[in-house]
Design a protein around this motif. Structure first.
Motif, mmCIF file in Angstrom:
data_model
loop_
_atom_site.group_PDB
_atom_site.id
_atom_site.type_symbol
_atom_site.label_atom_id
_atom_site.label_comp_id
_atom_site.label_asym_id
_atom_site.label_seq_id
_atom_site.Cartn_x
_atom_site.Cartn_y
_atom_site.Cartn_z
ATOM 1 N N GLY A 18 17.984 -8.640 53.628
ATOM 2 C CA GLY A 18 19.094 -7.972 52.966
ATOM 3 C C GLY A 18 19.420 -8.705 51.680
ATOM 4 O O GLY A 18 19.566 -9.928 51.675
ATOM 5 N N LEU A 19 19.492 -7.977 50.576
ATOM 6 C CA LEU A 19 19.827 -8.553 49.271
ATOM 7 C C LEU A 19 21.069 -7.869 48.723
ATOM 8 O O LEU A 19 21.320 -6.701 49.014
ATOM 9 C CB LEU A 19 18.673 -8.340 48.280
ATOM 10 C CG LEU A 19 17.306 -8.877 48.686
ATOM 11 C CD1 LEU A 19 16.258 -8.411 47.691
ATOM 12 C CD2 LEU A 19 17.333 -10.384 48.781
ATOM 13 N N VAL A 20 21.822 -8.591 47.914
ATOM 14 C CA VAL A 20 22.998 -8.034 47.243
ATOM 15 C C VAL A 20 22.835 -8.309 45.759
ATOM 16 O O VAL A 20 22.472 -9.416 45.362
ATOM 17 C CB VAL A 20 24.298 -8.675 47.773
ATOM 18 C CG1 VAL A 20 25.502 -8.114 47.052
ATOM 19 C CG2 VAL A 20 24.430 -8.460 49.271
ATOM 20 N N SER A 21 23.079 -7.291 44.928
ATOM 21 C CA SER A 21 22.925 -7.481 43.486
ATOM 22 C C SER A 21 24.038 -6.783 42.714
ATOM 23 O O SER A 21 24.729 -5.908 43.233
ATOM 24 C CB SER A 21 21.566 -6.961 43.020
ATOM 25 O OG SER A 21 21.479 -5.567 43.171
ATOM 26 N N ASN A 22 24.175 -7.204 41.470
ATOM 27 C CA ASN A 22 25.063 -6.568 40.499
ATOM 28 C C ASN A 22 24.183 -6.096 39.353
ATOM 29 O O ASN A 22 23.249 -6.803 38.960
ATOM 30 C CB ASN A 22 26.090 -7.560 39.956
ATOM 31 C CG ASN A 22 26.944 -8.159 41.049
ATOM 32 O OD1 ASN A 22 27.269 -7.508 42.028
ATOM 33 N ND2 ASN A 22 27.304 -9.415 40.889
ATOM 34 N N PHE A 23 24.454 -4.907 38.819
ATOM 35 C CA PHE A 23 23.654 -4.435 37.690
ATOM 36 C C PHE A 23 24.429 -3.427 36.856
ATOM 37 O O PHE A 23 25.372 -2.792 37.326
ATOM 38 C CB PHE A 23 22.320 -3.838 38.159
ATOM 39 C CG PHE A 23 22.433 -2.671 39.103
ATOM 40 C CD1 PHE A 23 22.439 -1.373 38.624
ATOM 41 C CD2 PHE A 23 22.513 -2.877 40.471
ATOM 42 C CE1 PHE A 23 22.529 -0.296 39.496
ATOM 43 C CE2 PHE A 23 22.597 -1.813 41.350
ATOM 44 C CZ PHE A 23 22.606 -0.514 40.864
ATOM 45 N N ASP A 24 24.017 -3.320 35.595
ATOM 46 C CA ASP A 24 24.611 -2.382 34.646
ATOM 47 C C ASP A 24 23.683 -1.185 34.476
ATOM 48 O O ASP A 24 22.463 -1.337 34.470
ATOM 49 C CB ASP A 24 24.816 -3.047 33.281
ATOM 50 C CG ASP A 24 25.791 -4.205 33.350
ATOM 51 O OD1 ASP A 24 26.820 -4.068 34.039
ATOM 52 O OD2 ASP A 24 25.528 -5.241 32.717
ATOM 53 N N VAL A 25 24.275 -0.023 34.311
ATOM 54 C CA VAL A 25 23.525 1.213 34.073
ATOM 55 C C VAL A 25 23.791 1.638 32.636
ATOM 56 O O VAL A 25 24.945 1.674 32.198
ATOM 57 C CB VAL A 25 23.968 2.319 35.054
ATOM 58 C CG1 VAL A 25 23.210 3.603 34.793
ATOM 59 C CG2 VAL A 25 23.785 1.860 36.489
ATOM 60 N N ASP A 26 22.732 1.964 31.901
ATOM 61 C CA ASP A 26 22.913 2.376 30.507
ATOM 62 C C ASP A 26 23.355 3.840 30.419
ATOM 63 O O ASP A 26 23.635 4.485 31.430
ATOM 64 C CB ASP A 26 21.653 2.110 29.691
ATOM 65 C CG ASP A 26 20.463 2.957 30.114
ATOM 66 O OD1 ASP A 26 20.634 3.941 30.869
ATOM 67 O OD2 ASP A 26 19.341 2.643 29.681
ATOM 68 N N SER A 27 23.382 4.365 29.225
ATOM 69 C CA SER A 27 23.892 5.723 29.004
ATOM 70 C C SER A 27 23.040 6.813 29.648
ATOM 71 O O SER A 27 23.516 7.922 29.875
ATOM 72 C CB SER A 27 24.027 5.995 27.505
ATOM 73 O OG SER A 27 22.765 5.878 26.872
ATOM 74 N N SER A 28 21.778 6.506 29.979
ATOM 75 C CA SER A 28 20.912 7.522 30.591
ATOM 76 C C SER A 28 21.253 7.763 32.061
ATOM 77 O O SER A 28 20.935 8.809 32.610
ATOM 78 C CB SER A 28 19.446 7.108 30.477
ATOM 79 O OG SER A 28 19.165 6.028 31.357
#
Length: 63
Positions: A18-28
């Motif tokens: 099990g992994l936990v992550s944070n990420f940003d999504v661009d305009s697409s």
């Protein structure tokens, strides 16, 4: 594995991560399933494999 997809299937816990992550999504918005211009925090990824010599694969994801 006591609960979820692994219950009753005799899955070795050594073949699950099990992994936990944070990420940003661009305009697409990626493939359209994510909110454009947003940040996801504490997103869960469940990886499984069939045994030690096999590759890991994503089995589930989300909150």
């Amino acid at each position: 594995m006591k609960y979820g997809k692994g219950s009753g299937k005799n899955i070795d816990p050594g073949n699950v991560i099990g992994l936990v992550s944070n990420f940003d999504v661009d305009s697409s918005g990626g493939d359209g399933s994510l909110e454009p211009n947003s940040t996801y925090t504490e997103w869960n990824w469940i990886l499984i494999r069939d045994g030690k010599p096999n590759k890991w694969r994503v089995d589930d994801w989300g909150y």
